[in-house]
Design an enzyme around this catalytic site. Structure first.
Site, short mmCIF file in Angstrom:
data_model
loop_
_atom_site.label_atom_id
_atom_site.label_comp_id
_atom_site.label_asym_id
_atom_site.label_seq_id
_atom_site.Cartn_x
_atom_site.Cartn_y
_atom_site.Cartn_z
N GLU A 500 40.81 -40.28 -8.17
CA GLU A 500 40.21 -40.10 -6.84
C GLU A 500 39.50 -41.36 -6.37
OE1 GLU A 500 39.23 -35.33 -6.81
OE2 GLU A 500 37.80 -36.71 -7.72
N CYS A 501 38.82 -42.04 -7.30
CA CYS A 501 38.12 -43.28 -6.93
C CYS A 501 39.09 -44.33 -6.43
CB CYS A 501 37.33 -43.79 -8.13
SG CYS A 501 36.55 -45.39 -7.85
#
Length: 744
Positions: A500-501
């Protein structure tokens, strides 16, 4: 004429019988002069040790009163007495080859320290006696040359000489004529010039040809500014085979040329200038006059109604002072002081005048009474304004977050009306950790229930199946903010949050996505590169401080609200609560939506019951042609299509719920996000209801319809809806999966 008058005066005294003998004898038998003028006020005569010097009797400083030649003709003798330094007894001066008397002078050739003291010159004869004293100071050479760049022992008063610029003049050494009378041969003079900065000393011949020594004098052919300063002249002469000298100083000043205008000018008051004065107070009227250099007298004065101040009362006086000097041109200021100004003084005529040898000028000063300002009111108003500004400054420093939220609530733009995003915020966090409990129990609850935001949590709001990266990327693209909860467990290798980052950084660089970071635990010491990139790319970073941040009104939630999209504070009537959450407004809107949904659900149930009753009647009735069968099959096809549409809409239930709630409470302008995890089958319209709501005329109506069964005992529609619901649920997943892949 003077000797004749003196002789007549003496004869008159003798004729009237008055004893002219002004000398008398004291008790000790010493002669005492009756006319004793004491010590001269001209000051001590300085002489440098080793230089020639002389003393002139002060009685002959005024030739019109005392003339040496005239008194010699009348039998008067000039006698000198000396009182050495530190003694009281006066002795006659002993003349020698070094101490010489010449008419009214005593020459010291040269002077020695013992010559210091008080010298008395007495003019006497048998009938009169007049005496006066003067002091002689023999100075050491080191005392005189101190601070002198030329190191010349110049004593006596420095003579002042003024030379106009671009003009010429001759300088003569002071005492030259006296030395010529005593010298055995013609004296010679050496000239020196000390610059105005007092840093250099030049001896003649100088470096230019504008100054030339002619005989004993120094000729200035053309005066320039660098020629200003102090000039020294040393006189050398011979007396009885002895070489003697003395040094004098001349200060040369440059002034403006004589060709420039020399008329005086009144600088102040200007033409039409008005002085503001106040009654019963002291008034000061300032007059400034400019006087060009002239070797003549000048004057500046005030007149009141044509009268000078000496003819007026003591209320009027003046103060004169020089305020400027520029190469001989001077600026003089005269202040007229009026004590206890009265109302009749306002109508008087005040004139300031200047005058010199070349001209005259006058100018009038007009008076006007000062309008008094309400000082008390102004002071109070200024004080109140200052206090209010201070209070506002303190309030802003303490409540600046609340003020910004209030401003955003009134004037901010709701992003829901400007984009097609489905979620307000996408939350990324570390799974199976302490942060997961914080996100699900605290962060999500406050954002959704109290602040009214639509939150996307991937584990909750995503459907199974499909490509994981594409699904995450699609969810992030459909969110207005990307919120990352940072902790040491957030960016573990091969973790879900690490994916997600990286996707969030990709959207931030490529699509300018807005990133917000919440530091749950310190990550400053983590060597991970993504941490630095994420914190650098974040628009806002908020730190969770445990129990201090739990309250909804804490600084944590206020700063977080500033980073999230705007939520207006308006529902019907304008309700404002900038410092509190939107919980009340969200609850009101949610209750409104629930009431509307309940009403629609009840209406839907009634419609389904009516449709079920009609279906029973149709099945019990005998068929009356293909038209009725076709119509029934059409109804079934429409019902199946509607069921498919409902199942497809179920995949985007969150978006449909958002749009429906927005349309439902459009007048209140408050969005309420319905629960996207539950899809009620009852909320979907029945195809029979569609046919019932818009009936089509039957071409072959049944003349004897059978009685309608009770709809409460009919359960077929409910079972059919459940089957359709379960059947379309799998289709929904398949459609969403394929749609996601196509979009990516």
């Amino acid at each position: 004429m003077a000797p004749f008058i003196s002789t007549l005066l003496l004869l008159f005294i003798v004729a009237v019988g008055v004893s002219p003998a002004l000398g008398q004898t004291n008790e000790a038998g010493e002669f005492v002069c009756a006319h004793d003028w004491g010590e001269s006020n001209l000051g001590a005569v300085p002489v440098v040790e080793g230089d020639a010097g002389w003393l002139s009797c002060p009685l002959f400083s005024y030739p019109s009163v005392y003339n040496y030649s005239s008194h010699q003709n009348t039998g008067h003798n000039l006698v000198w007495y000396h009182i050495p330094q530190g003694q009281d007894l006066e002795n006659p001066v002993k003349y020698s080859a070094r101490v010489i008397k010449d008419r009214e002078r005593v020459w010291l050739q040269p002077a020695v320290p013992a010559d210091s003291g008080l010298y008395i010159c007495m003019l006497r004869n048998r009938t009169s006696c007049i005496r006066i004293a003067m002091r002689l100071s023999v100075l050491q050479r080191d005392e005189v040359v101190r601070g002198n760049a030329c190191e010349l022992p110049a004593v006596g008063e420095t003579r002042q000489e003024v030379i106009p610029l671009e003009e010429g003049k001759v300088l003569n050494c002071p005492g030259m004529q006296e030395a010529a009378k005593m010298a055995d041969s013609e004296p010679t003079v050496s000239w020196y010039h000390q610059s105005p900065e007092r840093s250099h000393c030049f001896r003649y011949p100088f470096w230019n040809v504008d100054r030339q020594q002619i005989g004993a004098g120094l000729q200035f052919h053309r005066m320039l500014l660098p020629y200003r300063g102090l000039y020294f002249c040393t006189v050398h002469y011979q007396k009885r085979g002895r070489s003697l000298n003395f040094t004098r100083s001349i200060n040369v000043t440059a002034v403006y040329p004589s060709s420039v205008p020399k008329e005086p000018v009144v600088l102040q008051p200007a033409a039409g200038q008005i002085y503001t004065v106040r009654q019963d107070t002291e008034a000061r009227l300032v007059c400034r006059g400019w006087f060009p250099y002239l070797e003549s007298d000048w004057d500046i004065w005030w007149t009141v109604d044509g009268k000078t101040l000496d003819k007026l009362s003591d209320r009027f006086s003046r103060i004169n002072k020089q305020v400027g000097y520029d190469y001989g041109d001077r600026t003089v200021e005269s202040v007229l002081v009026i004590k206890d100004l009265q109302s009749e003084d306002l109508s008087r005529e005040f004139n300031c005048s200047v005058r010199n040898q070349r001209g005259f000028m006058t100018r009038r000063a007009q008076l006007e009474e000062e309008v008094s300002l309400p000082s008390l009111e102004l002071g109070c108003g200024f004080g109140v304004t200052l206090v209010l500004m201070l209070v506002l400054f303190v309030v802003y420093q303490v409540f600046w977050l609340e003020l910004l939220l209030l401003y955003r609530s009134w004037f901010g733009t709701d992003e829901r009306h400007t984009d097609d995003k489905e979620y307000d915020v996408y939350i990324s966090y570390a799974r199976n950790s302490e942060e997961e409990q914080f996100v699900l129990s605290t962060l999500r609850t406050v954002l959704e229930n109290e602040l009214g935001y639509s939150v996307c949590i991937f584990d909750r709001d995503s459907l199974p199946g499909g490509n994981l990266s594409e699904t995450i990327l699609l969810s992030m693209q459909r969110s207005r903010r990307l919120l990352f909860v940072l902790s040491p467990d957030f960016l573990l290798e091969k973790s879900f949050s690490l994916l997600e980052c990286r996707l969030g950084l990709y959207l931030q660089h490529g699509h300018q996505a807005s990133i917000v970071t919440v530091v749950y635990r310190s990550v400053s010491k983590l060597p991970c590169v993504e941490v630095a990139q994420l914190r650098q790319a974040a628009n806002t970073s908020v730190t969770w401080r445990g129990s201090q941040s739990e309250a909804p009104r804490s600084r944590f939630w206020l700063r977080l609200r500033l980073a999230l999209p705007v939520r207006p504070l308006a529902l019907g009537r304008r309700l404002i609560d900038s410092t509190s959450s939107h919980s009340d407004l969200a609850a009101m809107a949610l209750q409104r939506v629930q009431r509307i949904q309940n009403q629609e659900a009840n209406q839907s149930r009634r419609n389904r019951r009516a449709s079920a009753s009609q279906s029973v009647r149709d099945r019990q009735a005998p068929p009356r042609g293909r038209g009725r069968v076709k119509r029934w099959s059409t109804y079934r096809e429409e019902g199946s299509q509607h069921s498919r549409r409902c199942s497809e809409c179920a995949g985007f239930a969150g978006q449909v719920g958002d749009r429906g709630a927005e349309l439902t409470v459009e007048t209140e302008r408050q969005q309420v996000t319905p629960d996207r995890t539950e899809i009620s089958c009852e909320a979907a319209p029945d195809p029979d209801y569609t046919q019932t709501s818009q009936p089509t005329p039957d071409p072959d109506p049944d003349p004897d319809p059978e009685p309608e069964p009770d709809p409460e005992f009919s359960t077929e529609p409910d079972s059919d809806c459940q089957q359709n619901h379960h059947g379309t649920k799998h289709k929904q997943q398949h459609v969403i999966g394929s749609g996601t892949s196509e979009e990516l």
